[in-house]
Design a protein around this motif. Structure first.
Motif, PDB file in Angstrom:
ATOM      1  N   LEU A  78      30.968  -0.187 -39.371  1.00 38.37           N
ATOM      2  CA  LEU A  78      29.600   0.123 -38.959  1.00 38.37           C
ATOM      3  C   LEU A  78      28.573  -0.541 -39.868  1.00 38.37           C
ATOM      4  O   LEU A  78      27.488  -0.913 -39.418  1.00 38.37           O
ATOM      5  N   ALA A  79      28.905  -0.681 -41.150  1.00 40.36           N
ATOM      6  CA  ALA A  79      27.960  -1.289 -42.079  1.00 40.36           C
ATOM      7  C   ALA A  79      27.608  -2.716 -41.660  1.00 40.36           C
ATOM      8  O   ALA A  79      26.465  -3.147 -41.771  1.00 40.36           O
ATOM      9  N   SER A  80      28.616  -3.447 -41.160  1.00 45.74           N
ATOM     10  CA  SER A  80      28.355  -4.811 -40.695  1.00 45.74           C
ATOM     11  C   SER A  80      27.389  -4.804 -39.513  1.00 45.74           C
ATOM     12  O   SER A  80      26.476  -5.633 -39.439  1.00 45.74           O
ATOM     13  N   ALA A  81      27.576  -3.872 -38.589  1.00 50.09           N
ATOM     14  CA  ALA A  81      26.689  -3.779 -37.426  1.00 50.09           C
ATOM     15  C   ALA A  81      25.265  -3.448 -37.855  1.00 50.09           C
ATOM     16  O   ALA A  81      24.297  -3.993 -37.314  1.00 50.09           O
ATOM     17  N   VAL A  82      25.134  -2.574 -38.849  1.00 48.45           N
ATOM     18  CA  VAL A  82      23.800  -2.213 -39.337  1.00 48.45           C
ATOM     19  C   VAL A  82      23.115  -3.422 -39.955  1.00 48.45           C
ATOM     20  O   VAL A  82      21.921  -3.675 -39.714  1.00 48.45           O
ATOM     21  N   VAL A  83      23.857  -4.198 -40.742  1.00 42.68           N
ATOM     22  CA  VAL A  83      23.294  -5.402 -41.342  1.00 42.68           C
ATOM     23  C   VAL A  83      22.839  -6.368 -40.259  1.00 42.68           C
ATOM     24  O   VAL A  83      21.759  -6.967 -40.339  1.00 42.68           O
ATOM     25  N   VAL A  84      23.678  -6.541 -39.217  1.00 39.60           N
ATOM     26  CA  VAL A  84      23.313  -7.430 -38.110  1.00 39.60           C
ATOM     27  C   VAL A  84      22.017  -6.963 -37.456  1.00 39.60           C
ATOM     28  O   VAL A  84      21.110  -7.771 -37.197  1.00 39.60           O
ATOM     29  N   PHE A  85      21.899  -5.675 -37.200  1.00 37.88           N
ATOM     30  CA  PHE A  85      20.683  -5.146 -36.576  1.00 37.88           C
ATOM     31  C   PHE A  85      19.460  -5.427 -37.432  1.00 37.88           C
ATOM     32  O   PHE A  85      18.422  -5.887 -36.937  1.00 37.88           O
ATOM     33  N   VAL A  86      19.565  -5.157 -38.723  1.00 37.36           N
ATOM     34  CA  VAL A  86      18.429  -5.350 -39.625  1.00 37.36           C
ATOM     35  C   VAL A  86      18.036  -6.824 -39.680  1.00 37.36           C
ATOM     36  O   VAL A  86      16.855  -7.179 -39.598  1.00 37.36           O
ATOM     37  N   VAL A  87      19.039  -7.710 -39.791  1.00 38.93           N
ATOM     38  CA  VAL A  87      18.746  -9.140 -39.923  1.00 38.93           C
ATOM     39  C   VAL A  87      18.190  -9.700 -38.612  1.00 38.93           C
ATOM     40  O   VAL A  87      17.228 -10.491 -38.619  1.00 38.93           O
ATOM     41  N   VAL A  88      18.766  -9.313 -37.471  1.00 36.16           N
ATOM     42  CA  VAL A  88      18.272  -9.795 -36.182  1.00 36.16           C
ATOM     43  C   VAL A  88      16.828  -9.354 -35.963  1.00 36.16           C
ATOM     44  O   VAL A  88      15.975 -10.151 -35.532  1.00 36.16           O
ATOM     45  N   MET A  89      16.532  -8.097 -36.250  1.00 29.87           N
ATOM     46  CA  MET A  89      15.164  -7.614 -36.079  1.00 29.87           C
ATOM     47  C   MET A  89      14.209  -8.339 -37.029  1.00 29.87           C
ATOM     48  O   MET A  89      13.079  -8.679 -36.650  1.00 29.87           O
ATOM     49  N   SER A  90      14.665  -8.626 -38.238  1.00 27.34           N
ATOM     50  CA  SER A  90      13.820  -9.341 -39.193  1.00 27.34           C
ATOM     51  C   SER A  90      13.566 -10.773 -38.724  1.00 27.34           C
ATOM     52  O   SER A  90      12.441 -11.276 -38.811  1.00 27.34           O
ATOM     53  N   CYS A  91      14.617 -11.435 -38.224  1.00 32.34           N
ATOM     54  CA  CYS A  91      14.463 -12.794 -37.698  1.00 32.34           C
ATOM     55  C   CYS A  91      13.516 -12.801 -36.503  1.00 32.34           C
ATOM     56  O   CYS A  91      12.683 -13.706 -36.357  1.00 32.34           O
ATOM     57  N   TYR A  92      13.647 -11.794 -35.646  1.00 29.70           N
ATOM     58  CA  TYR A  92      12.786 -11.683 -34.463  1.00 29.70           C
ATOM     59  C   TYR A  92      11.321 -11.536 -34.877  1.00 29.70           C
ATOM     60  O   TYR A  92      10.435 -12.235 -34.356  1.00 29.70           O
ATOM     61  N   LYS A  93      11.073 -10.647 -35.844  1.00 27.21           N
ATOM     62  CA  LYS A  93       9.704 -10.434 -36.308  1.00 27.21           C
ATOM     63  C   LYS A  93       9.142 -11.695 -36.952  1.00 27.21           C
ATOM     64  O   LYS A  93       7.984 -12.068 -36.735  1.00 27.21           O
ATOM     65  N   LEU A  94       9.961 -12.372 -37.757  1.00 27.32           N
ATOM     66  CA  LEU A  94       9.510 -13.585 -38.433  1.00 27.32           C
ATOM     67  C   LEU A  94       9.235 -14.698 -37.426  1.00 27.32           C
ATOM     68  O   LEU A  94       8.214 -15.394 -37.517  1.00 27.32           O
ATOM     69  N   ALA A  95      10.151 -14.869 -36.454  1.00 29.45           N
ATOM     70  CA  ALA A  95       9.992 -15.934 -35.460  1.00 29.45           C
ATOM     71  C   ALA A  95       8.745 -15.723 -34.612  1.00 29.45           C
ATOM     72  O   ALA A  95       7.986 -16.663 -34.347  1.00 29.45           O
ATOM     73  N   THR A  96       8.510 -14.490 -34.170  1.00 32.04           N
ATOM     74  CA  THR A  96       7.322 -14.224 -33.352  1.00 32.04           C
ATOM     75  C   THR A  96       6.046 -14.349 -34.184  1.00 32.04           C
ATOM     76  O   THR A  96       5.017 -14.801 -33.676  1.00 32.04           O
ATOM     77  N   TYR A  97       6.118 -13.975 -35.449  1.00 32.74           N
ATOM     78  CA  TYR A  97       4.953 -14.108 -36.346  1.00 32.74           C
ATOM     79  C   TYR A  97       4.573 -15.580 -36.489  1.00 32.74           C
ATOM     80  O   TYR A  97       3.395 -15.955 -36.356  1.00 32.74           O
ATOM     81  N   ILE A  98       5.584 -16.437 -36.747  1.00 31.39           N
ATOM     82  CA  ILE A  98       5.320 -17.869 -36.899  1.00 31.39           C
ATOM     83  C   ILE A  98       4.831 -18.468 -35.585  1.00 31.39           C
ATOM     84  O   ILE A  98       3.884 -19.258 -35.553  1.00 31.39           O
ATOM     85  N   SER A  99       5.464 -18.070 -34.478  1.00 27.88           N
ATOM     86  CA  SER A  99       5.105 -18.610 -33.170  1.00 27.88           C
ATOM     87  C   SER A  99       3.675 -18.253 -32.789  1.00 27.88           C
ATOM     88  O   SER A  99       2.937 -19.082 -32.242  1.00 27.88           O
ATOM     89  N   ASP A 100       3.271 -17.032 -33.089  1.00 26.38           N
ATOM     90  CA  ASP A 100       1.920 -16.592 -32.741  1.00 26.38           C
ATOM     91  C   ASP A 100       0.845 -17.352 -33.511  1.00 26.38           C
ATOM     92  O   ASP A 100      -0.296 -17.450 -33.051  1.00 26.38           O
TER      93      ASP A 100
END
Length: 230
Positions: A78-100
């Motif tokens: 489960l720890a791996s899944a949690v890390v994936v969730f945190v990193v994916v959400m962080s990448c999503y926020k960063l990508a949309t921030y840069i794109s905007d």
């Protein structure tokens, strides 16, 4: 022989046999796959990106995979899944921030709005750059109640792949290329009777005062015509 799985073995559930530092590798793998998925969707074009933004699709694909594996496989901690969730959400926020904040990045990844029809004619140079066929364009127009291109003042293909349509006022409608299948299929290379005919490739309407053999469209150079309708 494989040992039986012991239910609610919290060490196995959280980390399994992996060391704690393995979670750093999970984070790296997640960032790498986020970029791969984002690139693949950007290259695939607007046809694959409808309703949702490209970033939302990447988010759904990444989180869907991360959520599914630990549900079914006992050796996925489960720890791996949690890390994936945190990193994916962080990448999503960063990508949309840069794109905007960066138009070039936004247009590279998401594409931009493209004029495909103007004043009843298809802008072939723009249209040819889109991953869209004439049949698909005509289908979308028919859904909006369009019977011939002379009704269309402007049609813009948005970065999402959807078509924005602006029609002429009823009094301003002119003859144009018919897009109803039964009429459109009555096309020919030769002009048999005088009248107004529309190019089947770009929609340009031309008056012919006499029969003509395989006349070329002055706009796009094609030579397949159908009688224009109002």
């Amino acid at each position: 022989m494989q040992e039986p799985v012991e239910p609610f073995d919290w060490e196995r559930i959280v980390l399994d046999q992996f060391p704690g530092t393995y979670l750093g590798e999970v984070a790296f793998r997640t960032v790498f796959m986020f970029v791969v998925i984002l690139t693949a969707l950007a290259v695939s074009g607007k046809r694959e990106v409808r309703q949702l933004s490209i970033y939302e699709l990447v988010l759904l694909i990444g989180l869907g995979s991360a959520a599914g594996d630990p549900m079914f496989y006992h050796d996925v901690p489960l720890a791996s899944a949690v890390v994936v969730f945190v990193v994916v959400m962080s990448c999503y926020k960063l990508a949309t921030y840069i794109s905007d904040r960066n138009r070039r990045v936004r247009e590279t990844l998401e594409g931009k709005a493209v004029y495909v029809i103007e004043d009843g004619c298809i802008l072939t140079q723009n249209f040819d750059q889109e991953d869209l066929s004439l049949d698909e364009l005509f289908s979308e127009l028919r859904v909006e109640g369009i019977e011939q291109l002379g009704q269309v003042r402007v049609a813009i293909r948005e970065h999402s792949g959807q078509l924005s349509l602006f029609q002429f006022e009823p009094g301003d409608v002119r003859k144009g290329l018919p897009i109803l299948p039964k009429i459109f299929d009555q096309q020919s290379k030769d002009i048999g009777q005088p009248g107004e005919y529309a190019c089947c490739n770009c929609g340009h309407v031309q008056q012919f005062n006499a029969p003509a053999l395989e006349p070329l469209c002055p706009t796009c150079g094609q030579k397949i015509w159908v009688e224009a309708v109002l």
